[in-house]
Design an enzyme around this catalytic site. Sequence first.
Site, PDB file in Angstrom:
ATOM      1  N   CYS A  80      25.635 -92.657 -76.848  1.00 29.23           N
ATOM      2  CA  CYS A  80      26.426 -93.472 -77.767  1.00 29.23           C
ATOM      3  C   CYS A  80      25.575 -94.044 -78.904  1.00 29.23           C
ATOM      4  CB  CYS A  80      27.141 -94.588 -77.020  1.00 29.23           C
ATOM      5  SG  CYS A  80      26.091 -95.485 -75.898  1.00 29.23           S
ATOM      6  N   HIS A  98       8.511 -88.205 -82.260  1.00 32.85           N
ATOM      7  CA  HIS A  98       9.834 -88.807 -82.203  1.00 32.85           C
ATOM      8  C   HIS A  98      10.426 -88.687 -80.792  1.00 32.85           C
ATOM      9  CE1 HIS A  98      13.687 -90.292 -83.528  1.00 32.85           C
ATOM     10  NE2 HIS A  98      14.278 -89.233 -82.994  1.00 32.85           N
TER      11      HIS A  98
END
Lengths: 433, 280
Positions: free
Chosen positions: A51, A103
């Site tokens: 989400c 990342h």
Amino acid sequence: MNQIVSIGTSHHVAPIEFREKLAFSEAQIVESLQHFRESDQVQEAVILSTCNRVEVYAVANAVRNADAAAKILAEFLSHYHQIGVESLKKWTYLHHNLETIRHLFRVTTSLDSMVVGESQILGQVKAAYDASREASGVGTILNRLFTKAFSVGKRIRSETTIATGAVSISYAAVELAKKIFNTLEGKTVAIIGAGEMSELTAKHLVANGVSNVIVANRTYERAVKIAEKFNGIPVAYDSDLGFLIDADIVISSTDAPDYLIKRRPLADIMRKRKHRYMFLIDIAVPRDIEPDVSKIDHAFLYNIDDLEAVVASNLKDRQQEATRAEQIVTEEAKRFYDQLQIFQVNPTIKALHQQFREIADTELQACVYKTTLSEQQEAAIASMTQAIVKKLLHHPMQNLRCAVNDGDADHGQYVQALQELFALDVTDDNSDM
Amino acid sequence: MINFLFLVTLLIYLAASIFQTLSLAISSRSEAVVIRPTIERIAFWGTGIGFAFLSLFITLWWLTQGHFPMTHWTDSTAFFAWAITLIYLIIVRLTHLRALGSFVMPVAFIAILISYSFATHTAALPEPLQNYWLLAHTTLIFLAYAAFIAAFGFGLMYLMTERKIRRKTDALLDNLLPSLGISDGLGYRCTILGVILLTMGVIVGSLWTQYIRDVPWRWLDAKVISTLVTWFIYVAQIGLRQFWGWHGRRAAYATIIGFVAVLCTYVGVDLFLDSMHTYR
């Protein structure tokens, strides 16, 4: 050369309206991975869709450079989700090679999360990786990359404290209770009044071992209603606090204008319960518990501000630790990238060595066959050819390794040049990793 | 040779005490993760090695003197330190609470320091005292002292943790000290252990004087009186806890009072009063 790229969006850069457009359902992930496999443009891919973020990690080897690989991903997203290239550019980030690795490590270790140190993301990345593996979307490189990411996550957890210390009021209450009682097993919690926060805290306490719940309310009917949620015992509130005799933890959150628990009656109760510890949590505003209560031996009172201060100090602590975690991530990413480079040129180096050695061997055999040499002479010539091969290859290999180690972007071209010039047959099968 | 061994033991105890105290001084959570494990390990292993050296040293001393060394302050304080370390190591073995060392190891170090500063003295043990009764009597008493000192350590741990909880913001920062419940419970167990050992030690001592040495019982012996006072302080503590719920904070203060009583009995009586128990 293999290019590792990622494209993605997260709560840091994009609003929910955009993130939901980019989100993938489980079925869509499988479908997309299949699309990649068939298109032959992308060799490996993992799609992470939560989400807070949507990210695609991919390896492409049929492209000239990382930008080209990234372009493939961007085009795919744009096409798949029917999103304009402009908004895609605005709301997403692209990472190449070393940056992709870093990342992913940051994401996996929760450094990129909304609450640094949260543990959910690790499971989500694992799930994404597993899903892709099941759909045969993962090859050697992403396999290594994600495995490494998980181990970096483990390292950060053991070497830093970003994941320790309660960062919510209810968890802070649980931790404090443990600091007092050691174990919550067999303890009793009393809830006075109702409210989301007090019920949440009680729920956490029960989850951590508290076995009895007493619910007190001005009206007994109310108490019965709330008690049902916890399988607790309803009692009617009375001002001499008799119902607190068995309570080890008290959570109060009524909207009463005056103090419900005052020092004097509580001191009596404490005497009656033989001064067993009592942890009182006052989350009501205006307060329910007289502050002087904390002067009673073995009664520990925390109000909402105290708990918030604990949480704030824990958050600050996590932030400080995050800096250290970032260093570890950067260092691990660099190391992994270097290893990956070496790992990627190794097949070429191996093939070149093999080719040279084979030529030398064949020529040596021919030579031995034609002439009559003593055993000693034969051995001398054999070792000479070995030495020639070694010396011929010494500089090219050294320079190639240097280029890799210096992070020289050109080494990919070197590798390609070597493969083409020497007609090397380098199968990209890295099964021996 | 023996003196050199003693010096090494002293230095190891010094190092162990410093590291034990250092580990307590660390208060931020990040430091706790990064450096504390190392410091704790050094402190703990230092304690273990120091204990081995001290045991070896006492054994050698025993062999050279030909009898259990318990004549002079040198012998006595070295044995005191030995008992403290032994009890500490047993507690760590059972509970994994190394933090206790931060409180008891400095006491052990000071004992060895006193022992070392008297190390040139030797005194012959009178013939009638050279037997196993002396060994049993003193060992029991010293182990009791050591248990009381461990209880004292837990008492201090309790008070420190309680202060942190009351100060609120840094209540959770530190994970070295155990919860109130644990400090309190273990302190109580140490107190009980100490009382049992002390009782046994006193019984052995009185049997020894009355029936074996046939010396008239001297009630007015300063050490005897002081020991009985100490014994009473600890027994009262147990009673108050059992019948009036005196635990936690009050119990923690009681361990401190008990500690002072132990010191008075052990050191004070010898320095200021006359007794048949004095070390010369």
